[in-house]
Design a protein around this motif. Structure first.
Motif, mmCIF file in Angstrom:
data_model
loop_
_atom_site.group_PDB
_atom_site.id
_atom_site.type_symbol
_atom_site.label_atom_id
_atom_site.label_comp_id
_atom_site.label_asym_id
_atom_site.label_seq_id
_atom_site.Cartn_x
_atom_site.Cartn_y
_atom_site.Cartn_z
ATOM 1 N N UNK A 53 -8.864 -2.681 -5.315
ATOM 2 C CA UNK A 53 -9.937 -2.493 -4.046
ATOM 3 C C UNK A 53 -11.264 -3.618 -3.653
ATOM 4 N N UNK A 54 -12.817 -3.287 -4.124
ATOM 5 C CA UNK A 54 -13.631 -4.149 -3.670
ATOM 6 C C UNK A 54 -13.661 -4.964 -4.041
ATOM 7 N N UNK A 55 -12.106 -6.175 -4.811
ATOM 8 C CA UNK A 55 -12.540 -7.193 -4.654
ATOM 9 C C UNK A 55 -11.251 -8.170 -3.814
ATOM 10 N N UNK A 56 -10.278 -7.026 -3.525
ATOM 11 C CA UNK A 56 -9.749 -7.150 -2.292
ATOM 12 C C UNK A 56 -10.477 -7.070 -0.742
ATOM 13 N N UNK A 57 -11.541 -6.580 -0.802
ATOM 14 C CA UNK A 57 -12.298 -5.952 0.057
ATOM 15 C C UNK A 57 -13.407 -7.388 -0.070
ATOM 16 N N UNK A 58 -13.401 -7.831 -1.096
ATOM 17 C CA UNK A 58 -14.517 -9.683 -0.245
ATOM 18 C C UNK A 58 -13.186 -10.192 -0.139
ATOM 19 N N UNK A 59 -12.215 -10.608 -0.525
ATOM 20 C CA UNK A 59 -11.135 -12.086 -0.430
ATOM 21 C C UNK A 59 -11.226 -11.436 1.304
ATOM 22 N N UNK A 60 -10.464 -10.225 1.808
ATOM 23 C CA UNK A 60 -10.788 -9.531 3.135
ATOM 24 C C UNK A 60 -11.363 -10.588 3.717
ATOM 25 N N UNK A 61 -13.067 -10.808 3.689
ATOM 26 C CA UNK A 61 -14.252 -10.751 4.391
ATOM 27 C C UNK A 61 -13.875 -11.984 4.672
ATOM 28 N N UNK A 62 -13.703 -12.928 3.175
ATOM 29 C CA UNK A 62 -14.245 -14.038 3.310
ATOM 30 C C UNK A 62 -12.742 -14.807 4.133
ATOM 31 N N UNK A 63 -11.982 -14.237 4.571
ATOM 32 C CA UNK A 63 -11.053 -14.829 5.645
ATOM 33 C C UNK A 63 -10.737 -14.478 6.107
ATOM 34 N N UNK A 64 -12.145 -13.923 6.291
ATOM 35 C CA UNK A 64 -11.662 -13.110 7.902
ATOM 36 C C UNK A 64 -10.779 -12.089 8.224
ATOM 37 N N UNK A 65 -10.289 -11.681 7.769
ATOM 38 C CA UNK A 65 -8.819 -10.951 7.988
ATOM 39 C C UNK A 65 -9.374 -8.908 7.323
ATOM 40 N N UNK A 66 -8.351 -8.476 6.783
ATOM 41 C CA UNK A 66 -8.819 -7.087 6.858
ATOM 42 C C UNK A 66 -8.148 -6.828 5.228
ATOM 43 N N UNK A 67 -8.708 -5.644 4.845
ATOM 44 C CA UNK A 67 -7.366 -5.490 3.150
ATOM 45 C C UNK A 67 -6.091 -5.250 3.537
ATOM 46 N N UNK A 68 -5.702 -4.541 4.838
ATOM 47 C CA UNK A 68 -4.796 -4.377 5.133
ATOM 48 C C UNK A 68 -3.065 -5.136 5.124
ATOM 49 N N UNK A 69 -4.545 -6.192 5.753
ATOM 50 C CA UNK A 69 -3.257 -7.753 6.133
ATOM 51 C C UNK A 69 -3.196 -8.169 4.885
ATOM 52 N N UNK A 70 -4.072 -8.010 3.228
ATOM 53 C CA UNK A 70 -3.685 -8.556 2.699
ATOM 54 C C UNK A 70 -2.769 -7.609 1.509
ATOM 55 N N UNK A 71 -2.211 -5.997 1.556
ATOM 56 C CA UNK A 71 -1.052 -5.532 0.658
ATOM 57 C C UNK A 71 0.166 -5.457 1.586
ATOM 58 N N UNK A 72 -0.467 -5.681 3.088
ATOM 59 C CA UNK A 72 0.807 -5.065 3.524
ATOM 60 C C UNK A 72 2.397 -6.188 3.134
ATOM 61 N N UNK A 73 3.623 -6.121 3.533
ATOM 62 C CA UNK A 73 4.488 -7.049 3.615
ATOM 63 C C UNK A 73 4.274 -7.777 4.911
ATOM 64 N N UNK A 74 4.579 -8.783 5.616
ATOM 65 C CA UNK A 74 3.946 -9.742 6.488
ATOM 66 C C UNK A 74 4.623 -9.044 8.111
ATOM 67 N N UNK A 75 5.802 -8.783 7.682
ATOM 68 C CA UNK A 75 6.683 -8.505 9.401
ATOM 69 C C UNK A 75 6.478 -6.757 9.182
ATOM 70 N N UNK A 76 5.884 -6.092 7.942
ATOM 71 C CA UNK A 76 6.017 -4.282 8.155
ATOM 72 C C UNK A 76 5.469 -4.053 9.280
ATOM 73 N N UNK A 77 5.378 -2.458 9.954
ATOM 74 C CA UNK A 77 3.540 -2.520 10.725
ATOM 75 C C UNK A 77 3.134 -1.598 9.328
ATOM 76 N N UNK A 78 1.472 -1.310 10.167
ATOM 77 C CA UNK A 78 0.753 -1.251 8.967
ATOM 78 C C UNK A 78 0.816 0.419 9.183
ATOM 79 N N UNK A 79 1.592 1.802 10.217
ATOM 80 C CA UNK A 79 1.540 2.562 10.880
ATOM 81 C C UNK A 79 2.071 3.647 9.411
#
Length: 183
Positions: A53-79
């Motif tokens: 999970x910390x590796x995903x955080x590092x990737x998200x940070x380097x991409x200017x994205x969030x952890x949730x941006x990396x793990x959710x289906x692109x069209x799905x609601x995050x709620x």
């Protein structure tokens, strides 16, 4: 025996590739920016690797994205994500990412209890505020301008609190819940 791939990794490969390309980064450049090896990034994009999970955080940070941006289906609601992010050696050991909402400046963690027949009427919060409510015992009715939400024990609701809402215990036992307020 290989551990099963956590649900949270299902969409990582596609999202990682899409976000990396949108940032105009090569796999090598992303590796340098994140501290995650190029080989791991190649394998993740191919859907063939596990990562912490910390590796995903590092990737998200380097991409200017969030952890949730990396793990959710692109069209799905995050709620309502409901994805297993970690499993332990014992079947009862697991972490599940239930949902997410944007935050700008503050998050509050509350515990609540409502006796049978009791209610709490709230005034709308400013635009951009959200609540996450998880019922630990009983059931909770959340009356909202956007429509009621009935939340059973072990379930949750995520919604904008920039509307009139009320917590109502219409059950015959005390209801307890955890409330996160995010602004």
């Amino acid at each position: 025996m290989q551990e099963p791939r956590p649900d949270v990794l299902v969409h990582v490969g596609e999202n990682l590739r899409r976000l990396r390309r949108a940032a105009e980064l090569s796999q090598a450049a992303l590796a340098a920016a994140s501290g995650v090896s190029r080989r791991t990034i190649i394998n993740l994009e191919a859907g063939e690797a596990n990562i912490s999970l910390s590796g995903l955080d590092k990737l998200a940070d380097a991409l200017g994205a969030t952890f949730v941006d990396l793990v959710t289906p692109p069209s799905a609601p995050t709620s309502r994500i409901d994805a297993t992010a970690w499993t332990g050696r014992h079947p009862d050991s697991r972490a599940v990412l239930l949902g997410s909402t944007p935050a700008r400046s503050e998050a509050q963690l509350w515990t609540w209890s409502l006796a049978p027949g009791d209610r709490y009427d709230a005034e709308p919060d400013p635009d951009g505020w959200h609540e996450m409510v998880y019922v630990t015992r009983g059931r909770l009715l959340i009356e909202r301008d956007e429509g009621p939400a009935r939340v059973a024990e072990g379930d949750y609701a995520i919604y904008s609190s920039a509307q009139r809402y009320a917590y109502v215990n219409d059950a015959e036992t005390t209801t307890t819940f955890v409330r996160n307020v995010i602004s």
